[in-house]
Design an enzyme around this catalytic site. Sequence first.
Site, short mmCIF file in Angstrom:
data_model
loop_
_atom_site.label_atom_id
_atom_site.label_comp_id
_atom_site.label_asym_id
_atom_site.label_seq_id
_atom_site.Cartn_x
_atom_site.Cartn_y
_atom_site.Cartn_z
N LYS A 1 0.73 -1.16 -0.06
CA LYS A 1 -0.11 -0.04 -0.16
C LYS A 1 0.79 1.14 -0.01
O LYS A 1 0.48 2.41 -0.40
CB LYS A 1 -1.06 -0.01 1.29
CG LYS A 1 -0.29 0.17 2.53
CD LYS A 1 -1.40 0.04 3.63
CE LYS A 1 -0.38 0.09 5.00
NZ LYS A 1 -1.41 -0.06 6.03
N GLY A 2 1.82 0.94 0.66
CA GLY A 2 2.88 2.27 0.41
C GLY A 2 2.76 3.54 1.12
O GLY A 2 2.18 3.35 2.43
#
Length: 267
Positions: A149-150
């Site tokens: 998801k970063g």
Amino acid sequence: METVMGNGNGQATSGGRAANAPHSDLVLPYGDQRNDGVVQVSFTLPVAAGPLAEEAARQTMKLMGLEDPQVAEATAIGEEFTFFVGYGKLTRAVELSKLRVAAPMWEELDQAAVNQLVQDTLGRPMVVVGAATGSDAHTVGLDAILNYKGFAGNRGLEAYSAFKVVNMGSQVPNEELVAKARELGADAILVSQVVTERNVHLANLTNLVELLEAEGLRDQVVLVVGGPRITHALAIELGYDAGFGPSTRPQDVASYLAQEVSRRMLN
Ligand code: B12
């Protein structure tokens, strides 16, 4: 990231000129008008709220180098403390052309370009092992870089076909990290250090370099450290290849890793 030039010692320098100040190399903070030098400061003094505390606050601002100090807000915090918001003017400017800024050398690549570069270079994904090491229990920063998801809408390294990511989590002893890197044949080791109280990170980061050298692994891996108090200059000083500080995006790290591994293959 701005354009950087190598200075021959593994760092990059930038004499950067502010994009919005084409005619002046000297910059002052912007308050109401360009270069008026006006800044806002906030601090707490261990003095009960009242005229004495306010005068102490004005003197404090003068000691900070501010001219015409004004107390905009003074709020009592308990009986013996006062919180201040103040304004004042800075008169000494920063000369941009005299600045030397250390930054890792890489160009921003998009996800497809990173994937392509690693494929062209290695013909397989880069093996990346990450951990928050020593006593450090902060995982959010490391996860922001590694997890799919970063961070801030920017996908993490797991989202790239260029990387096989192993996230060992927090409080990982350096010995375990080195053993895992050896077991997996890691191409890169990514260390997170958030707690820097009493410089605990310095000894821990140095110890990892020493262990990797003792195991003959130091030259086999791209060694990266990140965290809110980490700078590229500090990382280089400690024997790392690159350091990433606050607001780093996964794409920054992905771009750097792909270009660094490619550079090593060409050398
Ligand atoms: C959440 C938090 C915690 C949580 C952590 C939960 C978790 N699972 O991570 C808990 C409650 C466990 C915690 C505990 C402690 N915490 Co704490 N914590 C925070 C807090 C509020 C937010 C940190 C965070 O998540 N930031 C968000 C991430 C996204 O930002 P980031 O870490 O900077 O990461 C970015 C970059 O730095 C970089 N980056 C980070 N790591 C890496 C790694 C690589 C390889 C790369 C490339 C980049 C990179 O990329 C990230 C994305 O841009 C901060 C205060 C703050 N507002 O920052 C304090 C803070 C970090 N904590 C602090 C302290 C002191 C502690 C404790 C010692 C408190 C105590 N006395 O018990 C303990 C330490 C526990 C331990 N053994 O480590 C201090 C550290 C001070 C210092 N300089 O040493 C802070 C700054 C609070 C403060 N102002 O005092 N904490």
